[in-house]
Write a protein that holds these residues in place. Structure first.
Motif, PDB file in Angstrom:
ATOM      1  N   GLN A  65       9.589   2.554   5.930  1.00  0.00           N
ATOM      2  CA  GLN A  65      10.388   1.774   6.866  1.00  0.00           C
ATOM      3  C   GLN A  65      11.840   2.226   6.872  1.00  0.00           C
ATOM      4  O   GLN A  65      12.556   1.942   7.811  1.00  0.00           O
ATOM      5  N   GLY A  66      12.260   2.903   5.818  1.00  0.00           N
ATOM      6  CA  GLY A  66      13.633   3.360   5.728  1.00  0.00           C
ATOM      7  C   GLY A  66      14.614   2.222   5.538  1.00  0.00           C
ATOM      8  O   GLY A  66      15.729   2.251   6.048  1.00  0.00           O
ATOM      9  N   ILE A  67      14.195   1.188   4.796  1.00  0.00           N
ATOM     10  CA  ILE A  67      15.060   0.041   4.564  1.00  0.00           C
ATOM     11  C   ILE A  67      15.355  -0.107   3.086  1.00  0.00           C
ATOM     12  O   ILE A  67      14.635   0.382   2.235  1.00  0.00           O
ATOM     13  N   ILE A 125      13.949   4.086  -8.170  1.00  0.00           N
ATOM     14  CA  ILE A 125      12.486   4.172  -8.095  1.00  0.00           C
ATOM     15  C   ILE A 125      11.857   2.941  -7.441  1.00  0.00           C
ATOM     16  O   ILE A 125      10.645   2.862  -7.307  1.00  0.00           O
ATOM     17  N   SER A 126      12.669   2.008  -7.018  1.00  0.00           N
ATOM     18  CA  SER A 126      12.169   0.782  -6.392  1.00  0.00           C
ATOM     19  C   SER A 126      11.531   1.067  -5.041  1.00  0.00           C
ATOM     20  O   SER A 126      12.024   1.897  -4.279  1.00  0.00           O
ATOM     21  N   PRO A 127      10.446   0.366  -4.709  1.00  0.00           N
ATOM     22  CA  PRO A 127       9.866   0.498  -3.372  1.00  0.00           C
ATOM     23  C   PRO A 127      10.842   0.058  -2.279  1.00  0.00           C
ATOM     24  O   PRO A 127      10.694   0.439  -1.124  1.00  0.00           O
ATOM     25  N   PHE A 128      11.837  -0.746  -2.664  1.00  0.00           N
ATOM     26  CA  PHE A 128      12.829  -1.214  -1.690  1.00  0.00           C
ATOM     27  C   PHE A 128      13.951  -0.217  -1.454  1.00  0.00           C
ATOM     28  O   PHE A 128      14.830  -0.463  -0.624  1.00  0.00           O
ATOM     29  N   THR A 171       0.837  -1.194   0.000  1.00  0.00           N
ATOM     30  CA  THR A 171       0.000   0.000   0.000  1.00  0.00           C
ATOM     31  C   THR A 171       0.876   1.250   0.000  1.00  0.00           C
ATOM     32  O   THR A 171       2.049   1.213   0.378  1.00  0.00           O
ATOM     33  N   ARG A 172       0.265   2.326  -0.392  1.00  0.00           N
ATOM     34  CA  ARG A 172       0.914   3.631  -0.279  1.00  0.00           C
ATOM     35  C   ARG A 172       0.636   4.155   1.122  1.00  0.00           C
ATOM     36  O   ARG A 172      -0.463   3.999   1.658  1.00  0.00           O
ATOM     37  N   PHE A 193       5.841   3.992  -0.135  1.00  0.00           N
ATOM     38  CA  PHE A 193       5.215   2.693   0.097  1.00  0.00           C
ATOM     39  C   PHE A 193       5.383   2.262   1.545  1.00  0.00           C
ATOM     40  O   PHE A 193       6.379   2.571   2.188  1.00  0.00           O
ATOM     41  N   ASP A 194       4.382   1.530   2.046  1.00  0.00           N
ATOM     42  CA  ASP A 194       4.447   0.916   3.366  1.00  0.00           C
ATOM     43  C   ASP A 194       4.673  -0.577   3.152  1.00  0.00           C
ATOM     44  O   ASP A 194       3.751  -1.316   2.803  1.00  0.00           O
ATOM     45  N   LEU A 195       5.899  -1.016   3.333  1.00  0.00           N
ATOM     46  CA  LEU A 195       6.257  -2.406   3.051  1.00  0.00           C
ATOM     47  C   LEU A 195       5.705  -3.396   4.075  1.00  0.00           C
ATOM     48  O   LEU A 195       5.838  -4.601   3.897  1.00  0.00           O
ATOM     49  N   ASP A 196       5.060  -2.888   5.116  1.00  0.00           N
ATOM     50  CA  ASP A 196       4.433  -3.761   6.114  1.00  0.00           C
ATOM     51  C   ASP A 196       2.947  -4.005   5.834  1.00  0.00           C
ATOM     52  O   ASP A 196       2.306  -4.769   6.549  1.00  0.00           O
TER      53      ASP A 196
END
Length: 135
Positions: A132-134, A122-125, A66-67, A80-83
């Protein structure tokens, strides 16, 4: 034997892409294979070729996460919220796989791929693009 005219890597992550028509076209020509990237690998809009389907405009970019409500995604919009899973993404993915199966089309899902710095930016990661800052 798997036969195709090419893969459509952005079929799922591009909300504006009509994947049903794409699968129908593959089946009509007797082709039985395609490949998708479900979100880790995205590219800049129009990179490599005009209309690159992995280069999805931000408004149509549809990923498994999700955004958040935090602005600052590199290509515009919120990070993005990677959780948090984007449940609607998985409905779309399941629909694509189901429709491919009905047409006898094998789908290769590429979860990860080697990316260059331009794609990683541009990757969500990328730390810049998630809350998350990861990496």
């Amino acid at each position: 034997m798997l036969i195709t005219s090419g893969e459509h890597c952005g079929a799922i992550i591009n909300k504006g892409f009509d994947y049903t028509a794409y699968l129908d076209t593959l089946a009509m020509y007797g082709l039985n294979y395609t490949r998708i990237y479900p979100g880790e690998m995205i590219e800049s809009f129009d990179r490599w070729i005009k209309g690159n389907m992995l280069g999805v405009p931000t408004a149509d970019l549809f990923l498994p996460w999700t955004r958040s409500n935090v602005k600052g995604y590199t290509q515009g919009g919120n990070k993005f919220d990677l959780d948090q899973w984007n449940e609607v993404f998985f409905i779309r993915l399941n629909d694509f796989i189901s429709k491919a199966k009905k047409r006898g089309i094998v789908v290769e899902i590429c979860f990860f791929d080697g990316v260059d710095q331009i794609a990683f930016d541009i990757s969500p990661f990328n730390v810049k693009n998630n809350i998350q800052g990861i990496y």
